[in-house]
Design a protein around this motif. Structure first.
Motif, mmCIF file in Angstrom:
data_model
loop_
_atom_site.group_PDB
_atom_site.id
_atom_site.type_symbol
_atom_site.label_atom_id
_atom_site.label_comp_id
_atom_site.label_asym_id
_atom_site.label_seq_id
_atom_site.Cartn_x
_atom_site.Cartn_y
_atom_site.Cartn_z
ATOM 1 N N ARG A 33 0.191 -29.703 5.331
ATOM 2 C CA ARG A 33 -1.086 -29.598 6.036
ATOM 3 C C ARG A 33 -2.233 -29.377 5.062
ATOM 4 O O ARG A 33 -3.351 -29.869 5.266
ATOM 5 C CB ARG A 33 -1.024 -28.467 7.052
ATOM 6 C CG ARG A 33 -0.120 -28.779 8.251
ATOM 7 C CD ARG A 33 -0.006 -27.601 9.196
ATOM 8 N NE ARG A 33 -1.292 -27.223 9.753
ATOM 9 C CZ ARG A 33 -1.505 -26.110 10.444
ATOM 10 N NH1 ARG A 33 -0.507 -25.271 10.651
ATOM 11 N NH2 ARG A 33 -2.699 -25.844 10.928
ATOM 12 N N GLU A 78 -1.175 -21.140 8.800
ATOM 13 C CA GLU A 78 -0.059 -21.338 9.707
ATOM 14 C C GLU A 78 0.464 -19.986 10.218
ATOM 15 O O GLU A 78 0.436 -19.009 9.517
ATOM 16 C CB GLU A 78 1.067 -22.083 8.980
ATOM 17 C CG GLU A 78 0.642 -23.486 8.569
ATOM 18 C CD GLU A 78 1.703 -24.155 7.726
ATOM 19 O OE1 GLU A 78 2.623 -23.451 7.260
ATOM 20 O OE2 GLU A 78 1.629 -25.359 7.541
ATOM 21 N N SER A 100 -3.024 -32.627 3.521
ATOM 22 C CA SER A 100 -3.642 -33.475 4.533
ATOM 23 C C SER A 100 -5.143 -33.232 4.590
ATOM 24 O O SER A 100 -5.938 -34.174 4.736
ATOM 25 C CB SER A 100 -3.007 -33.209 5.900
ATOM 26 O OG SER A 100 -3.597 -34.010 6.900
ATOM 27 N N ALA A 136 0.223 -35.759 6.251
ATOM 28 C CA ALA A 136 0.061 -34.763 7.312
ATOM 29 C C ALA A 136 1.403 -34.120 7.658
ATOM 30 O O ALA A 136 1.477 -32.926 7.942
ATOM 31 C CB ALA A 136 -0.549 -35.401 8.556
ATOM 32 N N ARG A 193 0.386 -21.583 2.370
ATOM 33 C CA ARG A 193 -0.656 -22.580 2.603
ATOM 34 C C ARG A 193 -2.065 -22.001 2.451
ATOM 35 O O ARG A 193 -2.949 -22.641 1.865
ATOM 36 C CB ARG A 193 -0.500 -23.180 3.997
ATOM 37 C CG ARG A 193 -1.611 -24.159 4.386
ATOM 38 C CD ARG A 193 -1.351 -24.797 5.738
ATOM 39 N NE ARG A 193 -2.499 -25.534 6.195
ATOM 40 C CZ ARG A 193 -3.449 -25.032 6.987
ATOM 41 N NH1 ARG A 193 -3.368 -23.787 7.407
ATOM 42 N NH2 ARG A 193 -4.475 -25.767 7.367
#
Length: 201
Positions: free
Chosen positions: A110, A201, A113, A106, A179
């Protein structure tokens, strides 16, 4: 005329007639410093990549060990206190390792995760009931009973393969990907379900 040239040469400013060896030495020194910095940066990058690779490998090993845990319980050869304690301790250790891996992943990524959590969400409902069944069965008394037939979680290899597939996005140039793009690629490669969050994000 010869005298004039000699006089001019002798009276010239030393700063303007600096020997070329000094310039060369400075250039060599400067290139050595730059090369040293590059070497240090590359060394740190490799070390970080190696450490990151080991942590992800550990996370995958823990997923597999957790999925194999019901088989360990079912294949126990005794119900004495030592055996039961060892198996119980094994279960607690695996849960601690899963929690540690989840926390590290994490913090590291992310996107990864989400993949790891999705894998756990699929494995846990398979492992829990299998463990309960295994504990209710008597200990193994002969070698033929080690063949468990249809007992145990199914589809674990496919779940773990999704995690392994996703890990490649944390190395090399893929590590620089945004991401949102990574999550899109992971869903296209079936490493994540289509219902996973798409916020970026």
């Amino acid at each position: 005329m010869v005298t004039d040239l000699a006089t001019l040469t002798q009276s010239a400013d030393p700063a303007t007639t600096e020997p070329p060896t000094i310039t060369i030495a400075l250039a060599v020194l400067g290139s050595s410093v730059v090369a040293g910095l590059i070497s240090v940066i590359l060394g740190n990058t490799r070390a970080n990549a190696t450490a990151r690779r080991e942590r992800y490998a550990q996370a995958v090993r823990t997923l597999v060990a957790w999925a194999e845990y019901p088989y360990r319980i079912r294949r126990r050869t005794s119900d004495d206190a030592v055996t039961l304690t060892a198996l119980a301790d094994r279960g607690h250790t695996l849960q601690e390792q899963l929690a540690e891996s989840r926390a590290w992943i994490a913090a590291e990524s992310r996107a990864m995760s989400e993949v790891f959590d999705a894998c756990l969400d699929e494995i846990n409902p398979l492992v829990g009931p299998a463990c309960a069944i295994a504990w209710q069965q008597p200990p193994i008394a002969k070698s033929a009973e080690m063949l468990l037939g249809d007992f145990g979680p199914r589809g674990i290899n496919a779940i773990v393969a999704r995690m392994e597939c996703a890990i490649i996005y944390r190395f090399g140039l893929r590590r620089l990907m945004w991401r949102g793009w990574v999550l899109h690629r992971l869903r296209r490669r079936a490493c994540l379900p289509d219902t996973s969050p798409t916020t970026v994000e």
